[in-house]
Design a protein around this motif. Structure first.
Motif, PDB file in Angstrom:
ATOM      1  N   GLY A  20       0.851  -1.194   0.000  1.00  0.00           N
ATOM      2  CA  GLY A  20       0.000   0.000   0.000  1.00  0.00           C
ATOM      3  C   GLY A  20       0.883   1.237   0.000  1.00  0.00           C
ATOM      4  N   MET A  41      -3.101  -8.967  -2.663  1.00  0.00           N
ATOM      5  CA  MET A  41      -3.978  -8.824  -3.829  1.00  0.00           C
ATOM      6  C   MET A  41      -3.197  -9.140  -5.115  1.00  0.00           C
ATOM      7  SD  MET A  41      -6.623  -8.061  -2.134  1.00  0.00           S
ATOM      8  CE  MET A  41      -7.911  -7.534  -3.251  1.00  0.00           C
ATOM      9  N   GLY A  55      -9.667   9.287  -2.521  1.00  0.00           N
ATOM     10  CA  GLY A  55     -10.111  10.579  -3.034  1.00  0.00           C
ATOM     11  C   GLY A  55     -11.046  10.420  -4.224  1.00  0.00           C
ATOM     12  N   ARG A  77      -0.321 -14.167   0.762  1.00  0.00           N
ATOM     13  CA  ARG A  77      -0.725 -13.610   2.051  1.00  0.00           C
ATOM     14  C   ARG A  77       0.267 -14.032   3.135  1.00  0.00           C
ATOM     15  NH1 ARG A  77      -6.901 -14.354   4.211  1.00  0.00           N
ATOM     16  NH2 ARG A  77      -6.755 -12.873   5.942  1.00  0.00           N
ATOM     17  N   TYR A 118     -12.275  -1.189   4.495  1.00  0.00           N
ATOM     18  CA  TYR A 118     -12.314  -1.517   3.062  1.00  0.00           C
ATOM     19  C   TYR A 118     -11.572  -2.829   2.790  1.00  0.00           C
ATOM     20  CZ  TYR A 118     -14.747   2.315   0.723  1.00  0.00           C
ATOM     21  OH  TYR A 118     -15.713   3.171   0.272  1.00  0.00           O
ATOM     22  N   ILE A 174     -10.996   4.884   7.230  1.00  0.00           N
ATOM     23  CA  ILE A 174      -9.824   4.443   7.985  1.00  0.00           C
ATOM     24  C   ILE A 174     -10.218   3.649   9.235  1.00  0.00           C
ATOM     25  CG2 ILE A 174      -8.066   6.156   7.304  1.00  0.00           C
ATOM     26  CD1 ILE A 174      -8.823   7.548   9.994  1.00  0.00           C
TER      27      ILE A 174
HETATM   28  C1  LIG Z   1     -12.354   4.775  -0.129  1.00  0.00           C
HETATM   29  C2  LIG Z   1     -11.152   5.398   0.546  1.00  0.00           C
HETATM   30  C3  LIG Z   1     -10.737   6.660   0.184  1.00  0.00           C
HETATM   31  C4  LIG Z   1      -9.659   7.250   0.824  1.00  0.00           C
HETATM   32  N1  LIG Z   1      -9.249   8.472   0.414  1.00  0.00           N
HETATM   33  C5  LIG Z   1      -8.182   9.066   1.010  1.00  0.00           C
HETATM   34  C6  LIG Z   1      -7.687  10.304   0.539  1.00  0.00           C
HETATM   35  O1  LIG Z   1      -8.150  10.836  -0.494  1.00  0.00           O
HETATM   36  N2  LIG Z   1      -6.660  10.881   1.233  1.00  0.00           N
HETATM   37  C7  LIG Z   1      -6.083  10.288   2.340  1.00  0.00           C
HETATM   38  O2  LIG Z   1      -5.176  10.867   2.924  1.00  0.00           O
HETATM   39  N3  LIG Z   1      -6.497   9.075   2.763  1.00  0.00           N
HETATM   40  C8  LIG Z   1      -7.516   8.447   2.121  1.00  0.00           C
HETATM   41  N4  LIG Z   1      -7.914   7.205   2.536  1.00  0.00           N
HETATM   42  C9  LIG Z   1      -7.159   6.526   3.631  1.00  0.00           C
HETATM   43  C10 LIG Z   1      -5.835   5.932   3.069  1.00  0.00           C
HETATM   44  O3  LIG Z   1      -6.114   5.258   1.860  1.00  0.00           O
HETATM   45  C11 LIG Z   1      -5.187   4.972   4.058  1.00  0.00           C
HETATM   46  O4  LIG Z   1      -4.997   5.625   5.290  1.00  0.00           O
HETATM   47  C12 LIG Z   1      -3.839   4.485   3.501  1.00  0.00           C
HETATM   48  O5  LIG Z   1      -4.033   3.795   2.287  1.00  0.00           O
HETATM   49  C13 LIG Z   1      -3.125   3.568   4.484  1.00  0.00           C
HETATM   50  O6  LIG Z   1      -1.956   3.120   3.855  1.00  0.00           O
HETATM   51  P1  LIG Z   1      -1.259   1.767   4.314  1.00  0.00           P
HETATM   52  O7  LIG Z   1      -0.120   1.554   3.380  1.00  0.00           O
HETATM   53  O8  LIG Z   1      -0.990   1.779   5.758  1.00  0.00           O
HETATM   54  O9  LIG Z   1      -2.361   0.626   4.085  1.00  0.00           O
HETATM   55  P2  LIG Z   1      -3.101   0.167   2.755  1.00  0.00           P
HETATM   56  O10 LIG Z   1      -3.065   1.221   1.736  1.00  0.00           O
HETATM   57  O11 LIG Z   1      -4.421  -0.342   3.201  1.00  0.00           O
HETATM   58  O12 LIG Z   1      -2.207  -1.034   2.227  1.00  0.00           O
HETATM   59  C14 LIG Z   1      -2.094  -2.247   2.916  1.00  0.00           C
HETATM   60  C15 LIG Z   1      -1.684  -3.327   1.914  1.00  0.00           C
HETATM   61  O13 LIG Z   1      -1.335  -4.510   2.628  1.00  0.00           O
HETATM   62  C16 LIG Z   1      -1.866  -5.631   1.932  1.00  0.00           C
HETATM   63  N5  LIG Z   1      -2.008  -6.738   2.892  1.00  0.00           N
HETATM   64  C17 LIG Z   1      -2.857  -6.796   3.946  1.00  0.00           C
HETATM   65  N6  LIG Z   1      -2.670  -7.974   4.608  1.00  0.00           N
HETATM   66  C18 LIG Z   1      -1.691  -8.644   3.948  1.00  0.00           C
HETATM   67  C19 LIG Z   1      -1.052  -9.910   4.148  1.00  0.00           C
HETATM   68  N7  LIG Z   1      -1.388 -10.736   5.158  1.00  0.00           N
HETATM   69  N8  LIG Z   1      -0.089 -10.294   3.276  1.00  0.00           N
HETATM   70  C20 LIG Z   1       0.266  -9.495   2.232  1.00  0.00           C
HETATM   71  N9  LIG Z   1      -0.304  -8.287   1.996  1.00  0.00           N
HETATM   72  C21 LIG Z   1      -1.268  -7.864   2.848  1.00  0.00           C
HETATM   73  C22 LIG Z   1      -3.192  -5.116   1.382  1.00  0.00           C
HETATM   74  O14 LIG Z   1      -3.662  -5.921   0.323  1.00  0.00           O
HETATM   75  C23 LIG Z   1      -2.834  -3.699   0.977  1.00  0.00           C
HETATM   76  O15 LIG Z   1      -2.385  -3.631  -0.358  1.00  0.00           O
HETATM   77  C24 LIG Z   1      -8.974   6.564   1.889  1.00  0.00           C
HETATM   78  C25 LIG Z   1      -9.389   5.289   2.236  1.00  0.00           C
HETATM   79  C26 LIG Z   1     -10.459   4.694   1.577  1.00  0.00           C
HETATM   80  C27 LIG Z   1     -10.875   3.306   1.976  1.00  0.00           C
END
Ligand SMILES: Cc1cc2nc3c(=O)[nH]c(=O)nc-3n(C[C@H](O)[C@H](O)[C@H](O)COP(=O)(O)OP(=O)(O)OC[C@H]3O[C@@H](n4cnc5c(N)ncnc54)[C@H](O)[C@@H]3O)c2cc1C
Length: 442
Positions: free
Chosen positions: A23, A46, A57, A144, A188, A375
């Motif tokens: 992510g 994924m 966004g 995973r 999500y 979130i």
């Molecule tokens: C609809 C929506 C709109 C949003 N819009 C905004 C915005 O415009 N601006 C903003 O600042 N924030 C926004 N957010 C919030 C923001 O997207 C999240 O806070 C941010 O993506 C978190 O990043 P992350 O890398 O921690 O997690 P994520 O982006 O959730 O990434 C986690 C990754 O880990 C992977 N994963 C999970 N478990 C495993 C496993 N066991 N093995 C391997 N892979 C795994 C997942 O598949 C995923 O790809 C939005 C969220 C949503 C749901």
């Protein structure tokens, strides 16, 4: 060893840093570590990286906010102090510049929100993934991570299996000098983040501050919301009352839905609302349809309207004050007969109308689930993570970054900046630790 190796097929060659989750945080960390010479592999559940980032966004990806550091930090309901260290090294302008350097120019919009100039989150994701690949990051998608390999208080690898197939026969071991958990929160889940990281971290002795959906639509009692379904109100005020005490006030846009309310001000109020509901407390929203006028000014405005248009029936006269769909609700709730003409409205009825316009009550009966939450609030306790490096204080070689941590902010680009900044910090720190270690080994 916490894991039973006999079920595993041949272990993969050891990497310097294994990132779990591609992510926002994981991609930034992986690319940064690789750019500093680390051998990096990313495991992603994924079929392709950054499914969530693509839809942020509303597909346009509001990736940061141009606010100065102090007001920026004020947008965090949790984690502001912890983030200071990361933000002091990699903040909003650095992120904008970083994207510019990989051919993703940006535009600033209302409220300091920053988006890719192309208005496509997809472009930003493609550029980020390509940049990672150029740095030498290897991706393994459709797998995973299921457990950590631990030895002598140190992480030594990760056990993973193909996504969707629940059999330990297919388990594989990826050995690594260090491991970064960037699996996101539990919201999500269709994008891949269903909370796996919490159990991985628990295996390493980490606690979990209870998680709950935040930036989530709210459900209301009664039928008012469903009658108003589809109505969007801009520039209104909203106060949230918890057990009859005003806990916060907001200004902006609200949308009525078949189950209740959504839109930016509701999402902002939702963290407080959800926490209070979960504690069994009474939650109410009070909408102010005329926030630019105080009670005295609104009364003068009403008197003027009633005088100028006194021969009109109230069902018509109110069109100057309210959207059409709100008028029947207003007349019912204030008890004003729709055919009452303006010049026959009593002083008491005028007062009731004024109070209704500035204090429209909605009882909050519940909230939508993680499936619809932007979130996850709660997560790994920040006291267990070093804010300068994102390193675990429990297990050597382990790092955590992004939404898995107990950090959450308002809408406006703050949450993604937190994920990118903590990812940046973790990736750099892991690469430095590995470099330092190999120097020692030499
Ligand atoms: C609809 C929506 C709109 C949003 N819009 C905004 C915005 O415009 N601006 C903003 O600042 N924030 C926004 N957010 C919030 C923001 O997207 C999240 O806070 C941010 O993506 C978190 O990043 P992350 O890398 O921690 O997690 P994520 O982006 O959730 O990434 C986690 C990754 O880990 C992977 N994963 C999970 N478990 C495993 C496993 N066991 N093995 C391997 N892979 C795994 C997942 O598949 C995923 O790809 C939005 C969220 C949503 C749901």
């Amino acid at each position: 060893m916490t894991d039973n190796l006999k079920n595993h097929s041949q272990p993969e060659a050891r990497v310097d840093l294994l990132v779990i989750g591609a992510g926002a945080a994981g991609l930034m960390a992986a690319g940064q570590a690789a750019s500093k010479g680390a051998r990096v592999r990313v495991l992603e559940r994924m079929d392709r990286p950054a499914r969530k980032l693509r839809i942020t966004g509303k597909g346009r990806c509001n990736f940061t906010n141009i606010a100065d550091k102090e007001p920026f930090l004020k947008s965090f309901q949790q984690g502001d102090k912890f983030l200071r260290s990361s933000f002091s090294r990699f903040f909003n302008r650095d992120l904008i510049q970083f994207f510019e350097s990989i051919d993703v120019p940006s535009v600033e919009e209302r409220g300091g929100r920053v988006f890719p100039a192309s208005q496509k989150g997809q472009d930003l994701v493609d550029a980020l993934v390509n940049w990672c690949r150029k740095q030498g990051v290897q991706f393994v998608t459709g797998v995973r991570a299921v457990s950590l390999n631990l030895s002598d208080q140190r992480v030594t690898g990760v056990v993973y299996r193909p996504s969707g197939i629940d059999t330990s026969q297919k388990d594989r071991l990826q050995k690594a000098k260090s491991v970064l958990i960037t699996t996101g929160g539990a919201s999500y889940p269709a994008t891949g983040s269903s909370g796996d990281g919490y159990s991985l971290a628990a295996q390493a002795g980490h606690g979990l501050n209870s998680i709950y959906p935040a930036l989530v639509p709210l459900e209301t009692g009664g039928e008012t919301a469903s009658r108003l379904q589809g109505l969007s109100l801009v520039n209104i005020g909203c106060r949230i009352y918890i057990e009859n005490t005003c806990a916060a006030a907001y200004f902006g846009e609200l949308l009525f839905t078949h189950f209740g309310v959504s839109g930016p001000i509701v999402l902002s109020a939702s963290a407080l609302a959800v926490k209070a509901l979960q504690a069994g407390k009474e939650v109410r929203l009070a909408l102010d349809f005329k926030p630019a006028l105080d009670h005295k000014q609104l009364d003068q405005r009403l008197q003027r309207d009633l005088l100028n248009r006194g021969r009109q029936q109230m069902s018509n006269l109110l069109r100057g004050l309210l959207p059409q769909t709100l008028i029947p609700v207003c007349l019912e709730q204030t008890g004003i007969p729709p055919d009452r003409t303006g010049n026959r409205l009593t002083a008491q009825e005028r007062k009731t109308l004024r109070v209704w316009l500035k204090d429209f009550r909605l009882e909050i009966s519940g909230h939508r689930s993680f499936d619809e939450a932007i979130i996850t609030a709660g997560g790994i306790p920040l006291k267990e993570i070093d804010p300068k490096t994102m390193a675990s204080k429990r297990i050597k070689g382990l790092y955590c970054a992004g939404e898995i941590l107990d950090i959450h902010a308002d809408t406006g680009g703050y949450n993604l900046q937190a994920a990118f900044s903590t990812g940046w910090t973790a990736g750099r720190a892991a690469a430095e630790a590995i470099r330092g270690k190999s120097k020692l080994e030499i």
